[in-house]
Design a protein around this motif. Sequence first.
Motif, PDB file in Angstrom:
ATOM      1  N   GLY A 131      34.718  47.013  40.639  1.00  0.00           N
ATOM      2  CA  GLY A 131      35.622  45.945  40.066  1.00  0.00           C
ATOM      3  C   GLY A 131      36.262  46.186  39.151  1.00  0.00           C
ATOM      4  O   GLY A 131      37.459  45.854  38.838  1.00  0.00           O
ATOM      5  N   LYS A 132      35.823  47.153  38.010  1.00  0.00           N
ATOM      6  CA  LYS A 132      36.670  47.393  36.799  1.00  0.00           C
ATOM      7  C   LYS A 132      37.638  48.526  37.188  1.00  0.00           C
ATOM      8  O   LYS A 132      38.814  48.334  36.730  1.00  0.00           O
ATOM      9  N   LEU A 133      37.467  49.185  38.263  1.00  0.00           N
ATOM     10  CA  LEU A 133      38.593  50.124  38.815  1.00  0.00           C
ATOM     11  C   LEU A 133      39.626  49.274  39.045  1.00  0.00           C
ATOM     12  O   LEU A 133      40.836  49.723  39.038  1.00  0.00           O
ATOM     13  N   ILE A 135      40.593  46.308  38.499  1.00  0.00           N
ATOM     14  CA  ILE A 135      41.054  45.448  37.490  1.00  0.00           C
ATOM     15  C   ILE A 135      41.974  46.465  36.722  1.00  0.00           C
ATOM     16  O   ILE A 135      43.415  46.076  36.514  1.00  0.00           O
ATOM     17  N   PHE A 136      41.513  47.734  36.380  1.00  0.00           N
ATOM     18  CA  PHE A 136      42.381  48.606  35.821  1.00  0.00           C
ATOM     19  C   PHE A 136      43.724  49.174  36.720  1.00  0.00           C
ATOM     20  O   PHE A 136      44.855  49.098  36.135  1.00  0.00           O
ATOM     21  N   TYR A 137      43.427  49.397  37.990  1.00  0.00           N
ATOM     22  CA  TYR A 137      44.641  49.610  38.848  1.00  0.00           C
ATOM     23  C   TYR A 137      45.703  48.401  39.057  1.00  0.00           C
ATOM     24  O   TYR A 137      46.760  48.675  38.765  1.00  0.00           O
ATOM     25  N   LEU A 138      45.273  47.303  39.005  1.00  0.00           N
ATOM     26  CA  LEU A 138      45.991  46.227  39.131  1.00  0.00           C
ATOM     27  C   LEU A 138      46.790  45.965  37.665  1.00  0.00           C
ATOM     28  O   LEU A 138      47.857  45.227  37.780  1.00  0.00           O
ATOM     29  N   SER A 139      46.041  46.192  36.695  1.00  0.00           N
ATOM     30  CA  SER A 139      46.846  45.958  35.246  1.00  0.00           C
ATOM     31  C   SER A 139      47.866  46.977  35.223  1.00  0.00           C
ATOM     32  O   SER A 139      49.032  46.659  34.931  1.00  0.00           O
ATOM     33  N   LEU A 140      47.699  48.225  35.620  1.00  0.00           N
ATOM     34  CA  LEU A 140      48.858  49.132  35.900  1.00  0.00           C
ATOM     35  C   LEU A 140      49.786  48.616  36.697  1.00  0.00           C
ATOM     36  O   LEU A 140      50.990  48.920  36.306  1.00  0.00           O
ATOM     37  N   ALA A 176      42.781  40.210  40.687  1.00  0.00           N
ATOM     38  CA  ALA A 176      42.271  40.651  39.338  1.00  0.00           C
ATOM     39  C   ALA A 176      41.785  39.666  38.379  1.00  0.00           C
ATOM     40  O   ALA A 176      40.962  39.905  37.580  1.00  0.00           O
ATOM     41  N   ALA A 177      42.450  38.425  38.402  1.00  0.00           N
ATOM     42  CA  ALA A 177      42.057  37.397  37.618  1.00  0.00           C
ATOM     43  C   ALA A 177      40.575  37.018  38.101  1.00  0.00           C
ATOM     44  O   ALA A 177      39.618  36.788  36.844  1.00  0.00           O
ATOM     45  N   PHE A 182      34.063  38.301  36.416  1.00  0.00           N
ATOM     46  CA  PHE A 182      32.673  38.833  36.435  1.00  0.00           C
ATOM     47  C   PHE A 182      32.345  40.329  35.849  1.00  0.00           C
ATOM     48  O   PHE A 182      31.452  40.692  35.552  1.00  0.00           O
ATOM     49  N   PHE A 183      33.555  41.128  35.649  1.00  0.00           N
ATOM     50  CA  PHE A 183      33.236  42.282  35.291  1.00  0.00           C
ATOM     51  C   PHE A 183      33.859  42.773  33.883  1.00  0.00           C
ATOM     52  O   PHE A 183      33.704  43.995  33.541  1.00  0.00           O
ATOM     53  N   LEU A 184      34.610  41.791  33.080  1.00  0.00           N
ATOM     54  CA  LEU A 184      34.710  41.891  31.845  1.00  0.00           C
ATOM     55  C   LEU A 184      34.049  40.960  30.961  1.00  0.00           C
ATOM     56  O   LEU A 184      33.395  39.945  31.347  1.00  0.00           O
TER      57      LEU A 184
END
Length: 414
Positions: A131-133, A135-140, A176-177, A182-184
Amino acid sequence: MEISNPLSDRSLVNRSQLPPLDAIVYSSMGLLVLLLGSWVPDARLNISGLPLDLILMAASALLATTGTIRISTFKSIAILQIPLVLTGITLFWSLTPEIGLDKLTTLLISGNLGFILFNTVIEKHGVDQLGKLIIFYLSLLLIVAIPYKLVNGFFDRSVNFFINGPIIFARLMAIAAVLSIFFLRNRARIFSVIIFFLAVVWTESKGPILALTLTLISVAILATNSRTRKRFCLGFVLITLSVIWGFYYFDLGARDLGRVGIFYSVATGDLSAIEAYSSGGSLGGRIEMWSKTINLIPERPFGIGLGAWDRAIDTRLPTPYAHNIFLELWSETGVILGSFASIPFLVFLFSPKKMFWFVAFCLFLAQMISGDIGDARFLMVFGFLAYFAKPENSNLGNFSDLNKPIRSKQLEFS
């Protein structure tokens, strides 16, 4: 292939350390598969004569052979997709079989590769890591898309959001939203949800905007305690009032807001805009397409063939598909075969309402009004994750304990 249990104490997520290298590789390649979608070479990704997308898809397929999946999951997924494979029969009477083949292979190849790669991260390192990965990729992706659009047309929907068009980009930001909930934690959660929600609005894609809004409301109703629910309602009201105030303060009513204009009109009380908008534009076009498709289905009960929808339906929109996954399946592959082929997209409904359920729910809503069979690969992947990847000891009340490992017999592709 051998039966083994690859999980050990190493599968526990240590939040103080960087993600394991294999988790980074599997998750990034899984997301890349979904981004690329089709295995057919795309001219935009042709570098010095090399079809970069085809090379990356082949690399992902090779990587998937080293992935991990439960035996029971492997068998169940194979059975579920038999009706989808059988829809290929309709290619024999399709007027545009090449389009149908591209849609079907995009769904099956990208969907299955994406699931295997994502599932491997969950089985080896826990759902929290995946989940966190993501989110990180979609943030990039969002960070890269902003300067790209600033140079090429920030509010021009005809300009891709770096790699993908507005609808696919909006779905990615919606994923990502939902995952951010759930993961942040704490302020990071609130900030991330707002940023990704605004990114969806930025695309001016009404389907993903509506789908994400309804999903966030569903999370508040189904997955929170009463205290959190009250905070959500208060925050929703404050944001709505702030948006309306911003419309008036900056005199946005005098500006060209494009597709977002209908939201401004509704927020400021001009409900007549809905009727005017529904008679023309993309919404009016969709209503017209749905009506014509519904009339076509009883006339061709065995379908017009995969990919032949645009030959049978005269539409004024540039996108040659029904903008509804069920209408597309029923019109192109027939009522009986299309109904069975829709099962893989509905299986998530029978899973517990946890993080991937809400992601699949959001994508399901979006698929009702936009996207074709190939675009449904996102729904299939997260729907399968919702049903088959079940993290133990997760608690939706406080969104915690999402990283406990799953211990069971595994099927190793090696």
